[in-house]
Design an enzyme around this catalytic site. Structure first.
Site, PDB file in Angstrom:
ATOM      1  N   SER A 203      -9.949  -0.448   6.987  1.00  0.00           N
ATOM      2  CA  SER A 203      -9.355  -0.378   5.651  1.00  0.00           C
ATOM      3  C   SER A 203      -8.767  -1.686   5.156  1.00  0.00           C
ATOM      4  CB  SER A 203      -8.283   0.718   5.612  1.00  0.00           C
ATOM      5  OG  SER A 203      -8.895   1.992   5.558  1.00  0.00           O
TER       6      SER A 203
ATOM      7  N   LYS B  38       0.850  -1.194   0.000  1.00  0.00           N
ATOM      8  CA  LYS B  38       0.000   0.000   0.000  1.00  0.00           C
ATOM      9  C   LYS B  38       0.885   1.243   0.000  1.00  0.00           C
ATOM     10  CE  LYS B  38      -4.007   1.776   2.633  1.00  0.00           C
ATOM     11  NZ  LYS B  38      -4.872   1.529   3.802  1.00  0.00           N
TER      12      LYS B  38
ATOM     13  N   SER C   8      -9.521   1.639   2.670  1.00  0.00           N
ATOM     14  CA  SER C   8      -8.643   2.370   1.796  1.00  0.00           C
ATOM     15  C   SER C   8      -7.571   1.515   1.155  1.00  0.00           C
ATOM     16  CB  SER C   8      -7.963   3.477   2.597  1.00  0.00           C
ATOM     17  OG  SER C   8      -7.141   2.917   3.619  1.00  0.00           O
TER      18      SER C   8
END
Lengths: 540, 540
Positions: free
Chosen positions: A269, A168, A245
């Site tokens: 997330s 990420k 996310s």
């Protein structure tokens, strides 16, 4: 092999359809597809069945780049009254069916392929099935910022040898900037000097980096719809939100681009995209995995965790990264995970109240199947406490910390952040010190209650209200219910795993297990035991 | 929507075909496709027409990863005697036509889509058209080692603003290793400290790097078939070799993944892939573009150059990178390119003798069209000299230098290099000092003769013997003829441009122009003038 024998009216229809594609004339495109539930349209993103599903997708897609048709191949398949044995009709009649396979040449390089089955219905040629291959991009920029084969090689041997990681875009990789899902932030960032220990641990174990994957801006969203880079595809449900996310790592893992998603979970997330895309996702105990080199959203709740396609891989990752022997990045002494968790579950009623009916039914069926199994665990309904109050306290502290982290940057860069995230930050900027202090007090008692619940049992409930919403859906209501379900574990700093055990209307929904702080590896073991018992058939 | 109504024998055929795919049983797969010239099979790599073309492709493809069929949608299209209005046949009869659209779920993540038109012929269901979308990879590892959006951002403004670059994996990029097309070499390489000026010049002009693209091992090949990473797709001809050694940059540009390929040409490594894939490719004057940070193959002939889809882009790149003002990497004072080259062409007879008949015909037609144009240049046949002698001298010096550059490494890593390149190095290792000295002497007179020819005119000839060979073809004979055509400019250190002006049997073939040393920018201008005159129709 040319298009010389295409009936004139079919060629006209094909040409008009191509013009509508290039012009992105949605009404015209809709009209060219046969009405009804049998019409098919597929591409690399999946197969849509029925005119309305196809029509709904168009609104999302945008136009195609400039191109010309380089080849058209025509194969008559049936005449109105008979199958076509040979030759070709000069004039078409109703009921005629024809195949057109065409190659498009894009002005900016690359070629596409379109296969269309056309049928003449009420005097008009309509598409009853289409299969489209657009030109292949160098990379899917909705999923990836950068990708390699490998992007970075790990150790040549180790317990994670051969596995690939989607990182990420919140983690430091030496020599690279952190982008945080925002192009302005990326532009101004400086290359990192040191790789985050959470990344280094994976490399040291033999995993290699596949690349840097997208995140919602500053991780401050659970939808996965980054306005700058687009929405990554949901690997399980065509046209649905990927969840955020950690959208990029989740889609990368779901699509087989990588085996492990290295992600973060502040308010859900990891768990939300895991549920939306049928993945395993572990949010670790707060402060268990040190967060050096990770861009913070809200330090009181930020955690690091992983997304995988199966429980065995997640188990290997957790065993390495969370054990004292394997990891240089954790101070966990492993003791709390050495013992198994109790085989005893609590169903929090308030959380279940947030769940959509079809998902609640699937969850009940799964519990019934467990109760009827060879190894039935006891279940008991409990009260998780007032979720509105939990979420309000959580959101207040989260917002205050997020604004302290990013507020200065946001003020200096008006307009640099997408509207939904900007609005969240705007609200966060209004939080007063008194409000924050009161919320922290509230969180203490909320956390104490939840800690008490998981002392001797494990919470079990659907991870989210239901399947991933379609990208065309209004997601605000879902967002509110979702965060009420995911906030408690975050508020209490507890480990939470989402396991893809439910199927609702063909789409995956995760089952979330929440356990005592520090029992993360035992939680993965428990989840695998549960998954083995439920099998692939239960809960559907 | 399920497969409940598929006729039993069709479902059996579909299942057997799927088993054959997973087992990669080529004979069975061939038997499932209808014989004849009308059968179609397409995917992202292009469309194949006719059973034999489809069959030839299979040998190259290899099997598919483990997968299951997740959905099958059946649409009857025609019955033996009539079109299908509604309902579905319980039993199939000859002449029946059916559409099967299926979704496959790969065990390692990701989904694929298959559209098949089946027809019952002589009692057997056979595929008459298929469109396949495999699961999408994170990146095409045959083209790219690493790719980003962008991989590295260039200056935010400049004459090349907005353009993207595929960098051949022979150039230094600060922080990254040079891989040279060999995984063992890459593994042992150390990250570069300084970006090569040829890369930095593009970045400074506003171009961004799209990524690091594949090369044949140590650039010592013109085929583009790297044994470690696979053969990049030819962007213009389905199933054909991409050309090498700048295979990755060329395919990336042809497919629209990047706008500029930054490449090298020692014996033809820019010109050959340019011709094979319908691109513009410039090999610059030897020593004009400094080669710091570029892994050498043979210093006496190594040059840097570019591949683009159009002349305008190549012109912009050359204007910037070769001009004194724009470039920090060149010492060219631009003077030699300020004047236009003479509008006068020489056709070297010995080179034309290497050309295949159909390509020679297309070239003659182009010359005739030029002669009949508004701006007819004079043409004259000339002797380029003995090509065998030129190539022998070239190859001797090239081999001696290549062995000096890479011999030690090759000796230390037996088996690390693919067989064709290893054999080339083995031969190079046998070259004696006396042979090298004699070859250098020969090259002097060869270069002097060629320099004399281009003093007042420009050489013109097809870049290579013909269209890109199919990947299944035996390419040794083509290789020998190709190198005889490309070696003269290399032996004389002259600039050479390949312009996609010919079309032979639907495939592109380049026209090569060779001019005086240092006239590179003028050569691009001349090529554009020629291309404008030939237009898109001439030479076909």
């Amino acid at each position: 092999m040319t298009d010389a024998t295409i009936p004139g009216d079919l060629r006209n229809a094909f040409d008009a359809y191509e013009r509508a594609i290039v012009a992105n004339d949605l009404d015209a495109l809709d009209a060219f597809f046969a009405p009804g539930e049998d019409t098919l349209r597929g591409d690399g993103g999946g197969l849509l069945v029925g005119h309305d599903a196809i029509s709904g997708f168009r609104a999302l897609r945008g136009g195609v780049p400039p191109r010309e048709i380089a080849e058209v191949h025509y194969r008559p398949l049936a005449r109105g009254g008979e199958a076509v044995a040979s030759g070709s009709p000069e004039q078409s009649t109703d009921g005629d069916i024809a195949l057109l396979v065409s190659v498009s040449a894009f002005r900016g390089g690359g070629r596409g392929l379109q296969t269309q089955v056309w049928q003449r219905i009420d005097g008009r040629w309509l598409i009853v099935a289409a299969h489209v291959t657009p030109r292949t991009p160098a990379l899917d920029r909705t999923i990836w910022r950068s990708v390699g084969d490998p992007f970075q090689q790990g150790a040549w041997e180790g317990p994670l040898e051969g596995l690939t990681v989607a990182v990420k875009d919140l983690f430091a990789i030496a020599g690279f900037r952190i982008g945080a899902g925002n192009p302005t932030f990326l532009e101004e960032a400086r290359p990192e000097k040191v790789t985050a220990p959470a990344v280094a641990d994976l490399l040291r174990a033999g995993a290699s980096l596949r690349g840097i994957a997208r995140t919602d801006e500053f991780a401050y969203s659970i939808a996965g719809d980054n306005v700058h880079y687009g929405t990554p595809p949901n690997g399980a449900v065509v046209g649905a939100l990927p969840g955020g996310s950690s959208s990029g790592p989740a889609s990368a893992v779901a699509l087989g681009h990588a085996d492990i998603g290295l992600a973060t979970d502040t308010a859900g997330s990891i768990r939300v995209p895991a549920s939306y895309q049928g993945l395993w996702g572990l949010r670790t105990t707060h402060d268990l995995v040190p967060r050096q080199g990770m861009l913070p959203l809200a330090q009181s709740f930020d955690t690091i965790g992983w997304l995988t396609r199966d429980g065995e891989t997640l188990h290997r990752v957790a065993d390495w990264c969370l054990s004292y022997d394997g990891s240089a990045s954790t101070e966990n002494v492993y003791g709390a995970s050495g013992d198994d968790l109790p085989w005893r579950f609590l169903v929090p009623e308030e959380i279940l109240d947030c769940v959509e009916p079809a998902t609640r039914e699937a969850f009940s069926r799964m519990l019934a199947a467990l109760a009827a199994s060879d190894d039935p665990p006891p279940f008991r309904a409990v009260h998780s406490g007032d979720l509105d109050a939990t979420f309000t306290a959580f959101r207040t502290v989260q917002g205050a910390e997020a604004w302290r982290n990013d507020g200065e940057w946001l003020r200096a860069h008006p307009g640099a952040v997408g509207p939904a995230v900007a609005e969240r930050f705007r609200a966060a900027s209004q939080i007063t010190a008194a409000e924050e202090a009161a919320a922290r007090l509230d969180l203490e008692s909320i956390a104490a209650h939840l800690a008490e619940l998981v002392d001797g049992a494990v919470l079990i409930f659907p991870t989210v209200p239901g399947p991933a919403p379609l990208r065309t859906a209004d997601v605000d209501a879902v967002r509110a219910a979702t965060l009420r379900m995911t906030a408690p574990a975050a508020a209490a700093g507890l480990p939470a795993i989402s396991v893809p055990l439910l199927t609702v209307a063909g789409a995956p929904v995760g089952v979330c297990l929440v356990s005592r702080a520090g029992t993360d590896i035992a939680l993965v073991r428990l989840a695998r035991r549960l998954a083995a018992l439920v099998g692939s058939g239960a809960g559907r």
